[in-house]
Design a protein around this motif. Structure first.
Motif, short mmCIF file in Angstrom:
data_model
loop_
_atom_site.label_atom_id
_atom_site.label_comp_id
_atom_site.label_asym_id
_atom_site.label_seq_id
_atom_site.Cartn_x
_atom_site.Cartn_y
_atom_site.Cartn_z
N VAL A 9 37.35 32.39 45.13
CA VAL A 9 35.96 32.68 44.78
C VAL A 9 35.80 32.62 43.27
N GLY A 16 29.94 37.35 45.69
CA GLY A 16 31.31 36.87 45.63
C GLY A 16 32.32 37.94 45.99
N ALA A 20 34.85 37.82 49.21
CA ALA A 20 36.29 37.88 48.97
C ALA A 20 36.92 39.05 49.69
N LEU A 33 40.18 35.46 43.16
CA LEU A 33 38.82 35.53 42.59
C LEU A 33 38.91 35.54 41.07
N THR A 110 42.92 38.98 41.47
CA THR A 110 41.83 38.71 40.53
C THR A 110 42.34 38.15 39.22
#
Length: 452
Positions: A9, A16, A20, A33, A110
């Motif tokens: 993402v 988003g 996710a 992400l 992330t």
């Protein structure tokens, strides 16, 4: 081919993050992400949440006056902008922390950096690292735009307005959409002398004419100096302020100028077109009803698609994407009869069709009432509210509901259920009124004020 992720993402806003998190925790997908700014996106960091807190703050001035009218002995010593801003920023930090924890708890990896599309299955991070994914989701939202004019950089947008060092004594707001009108009410309520220029004939274009007309009248009565059919010609620095020349022939200096002249999809420099993703005229990602782009492995949700730019809609689109791609249950996104609120002062809540849009589809009946609510009438204020139903003359279905009143956002959420279910005017009529409330008028209007 083995991919690093099942889903990557780009964008850590509400849509988003929801996609996710659900794909990882509920569907068992391997998810990455990337977010270049702060987690939470426009809504949490520079939109709905800080704006609504500012609305709350700005509404205490008339509340204090009302309290005195109701017999309370009160004393207002002015608004402490630095104190409020510090608390506001602490709240945004707290909320961003929650978003980060939710992602980590769901197993989403992330990356705190910008990402771009390298090819239909590859994302390139700002540090040059490349990540491959079976599916890529674009959720980069929108960004405020300024008019192309000299010294435009000296003006604020809604991104910066929350972080002013001090509360301006005077402010010019340029624009007539909901963002412009909401901030006009906010700063007027906080004690700033607010002037608003809008080039169109009436603010809040696209909303019901009668409802937006009342909002404009009430804003002016509250002290906003609204000039319709007016735009900026030139702007230059004037000491600590900005001197503005307008099409209405005036030249004035303001402490701050806020451009609320629209938002554009945030797609520049992302490599989308190079990868084959079709973009629209405004730079929006073109998608089908399942949020799939022209590249089968790439999807897009939220404001970057410029469909219906509301946070709850982006979240719904994210959930539908997960259903479609990871659960094998093709789920189109329903954008019809979405209730929404505009946090002007007074608020406007709306769901369904405006009177003007409904009239284009066939014969209608319009039920409408405008009155002084008990609360403020007792305090000696001249405020008016509006309750309106737009009804199909043939099926009797309520096609639209429009409320202008304090708390309209809370009311329209519940009215939205009835409209979405296809309730008829007779269903509303059969509902017993809750008395004494403003909202009881929604179920007590018996005769149409207009037909056609």
């Amino acid at each position: 081919m083995a991919f690093d992720y099942d889903l990557f993402v780009i964008g850590g806003g509400s849509g988003g993050v929801r996609a996710a998190r659900v794909a990882a925790s509920d569907a068992g997908a391997r998810v990455g992400l990337a977010e270049a700014s702060r987690y939470g996106g426009t809504c949490v960091i520079r939109g709905c949440v800080p704006k609504k807190l500012m609305v709350f703050a700005s509404e205490y001035a008339p509340t204090l006056a009302d309290a005195a009218a109701y017999g309370w002995q009160v004393e207002a010593n002015g608004f402490d902008w630095p104190g409020f801003r510090a608390k506001l920023e602490a709240e945004l930090d707290r909320l961003e922390g929650i978003y980060r924890k939710m992602l980590a708890g769901s197993g989403v990896e992330t990356f705190d950096q910008r990402a771009r599309l390298a090819d239909p299955h590859t994302v390139e991070l700002a540090d040059g690292t490349k990540k491959t994914a079976r599916h890529i989701l674009i959720a980069t939202g929108g960004w405020p735009v300024k008019p192309e004019m000299e010294n435009a950089e000296a003006a604020l947008t809604s991104n910066e307005v929350f972080h002013l060092d001090e509360l301006p004594k005077s402010m010019l707001i340029v624009g007539g959409g909901y963002i412009a009108c909401e901030f006009a009410g906010i700063f007027n309520g906080l004690g700033t002398q607010v002037t608003q220029y809008y080039r169109g004939a009436q603010i809040l274009r696209g909303f019901d004419d009668e409802a937006r007309g009342l909002v404009a009248e009430e804003m002016q009565q509250a002290g906003v100096d609204l000039h319709l059919g007016t735009n900026i010609i030139a702007m230059e620095r004037d000491g600590d302020g900005l001197r503005v020349k307008a099409t209405n022939g005036t030249e004035r200096t303001f402490d701050q100028v806020l451009f609320a002249t629209g938002r554009a999809p945030n797609t520049a420099g992302m490599g989308l077109e190079e990868a084959g993703v079709e973009l629209g005229r405004r730079g929006e990602v073109v998608v089908d009803e399942y949020s799939q782009t022209s590249v089968p492995s790439v999807y897009a949700i939220g404001d970057v698609t410029d469909r219906l730019n509301l946070t709850p809609v982006a979240i719904r689109e994210g959930m539908a994407f997960v259903e479609t791609v990871f659960r094998g249950n093709p789920t189109p996104v329903d954008h019809a009869s979405v209730p929404t609120a505009i946090f002007t002062q007074p608020e406007m809540g709306t769901v369904g069709l405006s009177e003007e849009a409904a009239r284009e589809q066939g014969p209608i009946e319009v039920y409408c009432t405008s009155f002084k609510p008990m609360h403020t009438a007792f305090a000696g204020r001249a405020d008016r509210v509006l309750m309106k139903l737009v009804v199909c003359a043939e099926t009797r279905r309520v096609l639209g509901c429009h409320i202008v009143a304090p708390g309209a956002g809370e009311m329209i959420q519940l009215a939205g259920i009835a409209v979405k279910m296809g309730a008829t005017k007779e269903d509303f009529d059969r509902t017993v009124a809750v008395h004494p409330t403003m909202s009881e008028e929604i179920v007590t209007m018996r005769a149409p004020v207009r037909t056609g």
